[in-house]
Design an enzyme around this catalytic site. Structure first.
Site, PDB file in Angstrom:
ATOM      1  N   HIS A  65     118.766  81.500 104.904  1.00 60.11           N
ATOM      2  CA  HIS A  65     119.893  82.343 104.481  1.00 60.11           C
ATOM      3  C   HIS A  65     119.916  82.597 102.975  1.00 60.11           C
ATOM      4  CE1 HIS A  65     121.549  78.476 103.304  1.00 60.11           C
ATOM      5  NE2 HIS A  65     122.474  79.139 102.619  1.00 60.11           N
ATOM      6  N   HIS A  80     121.584  85.183  98.149  1.00 58.69           N
ATOM      7  CA  HIS A  80     122.287  84.434  99.194  1.00 58.69           C
ATOM      8  C   HIS A  80     122.782  85.431 100.233  1.00 58.69           C
ATOM      9  CE1 HIS A  80     125.254  81.946 101.217  1.00 58.69           C
ATOM     10  NE2 HIS A  80     124.709  80.886 100.622  1.00 58.69           N
TER      11      HIS A  80
END
Length: 156
Positions: A65, A80
């Protein structure tokens, strides 16, 4: 005469197609209050996230992620993907590169299933952060609709 003392402007490019917004608008205090560093956020419109700078991939989280890339000089940028996406345990994310790889801006790093993330995570908004350890005096942010590899920040 003293031009050699001038700092070189470094460009940070968009890792994905989307809308660039102010980091302060992110609905997560860690990012909006710049606790991990300054930068911008992108509301992604495409599914492949790429390198925003030339450098080495220093970190790809096991859940895919988030990732960081460090330039050969003094700049480290973290991407992110989404908010609270670590809870997805990697579902909806496909790794296309690995830690330690040398990359050029635009090289693909992670492919995502945006509809899955939109449905199962808090948000798809993607902070692009210049790490606190980077040597940065100022950041010129460009809040626009962008294509992958358009300039989103210029760092001095």
């Amino acid at each position: 005469m003293f031009g050699f003392l001038k700092r070189k402007i470094r460009e940070i490019k968009s890792p994905v197609d989307g809308q660039v917004v102010a980091l302060e608008s992110v609905q997560d205090d860690v990012f909006s209050q710049k606790l991990v560093g300054d930068g911008v956020a992108i509301i992604p419109m495409s599914d492949v996230f790429s390198a925003p700078i030339d450098g080495k991939i220093t970190k790809i989280f096991s859940t895919n992620h988030a990732y960081s890339i460090k330039s050969t000089k003094d700049l480290e940028v973290m991407v992110h993907i989404g908010l609270e996406t670590v809870a997805l345990e990697g579902k909806g994310f496909e790794r296309l590169a690995n830690e330690g790889d040398e990359v050029k801006a635009g090289d693909p790093i992670i492919r995502v299933d945006l509809s899955y993330i939109r449905e199962h995570a808090k948000d798809i908004i993607t902070p692009v952060i210049i790490s606190e350890e980077s040597d940065v005096k100022s950041i010129d942010k460009r809040l626009n609709i962008v294509k992958s590899q358009d300039i989103i920040m210029e760092v001095n």
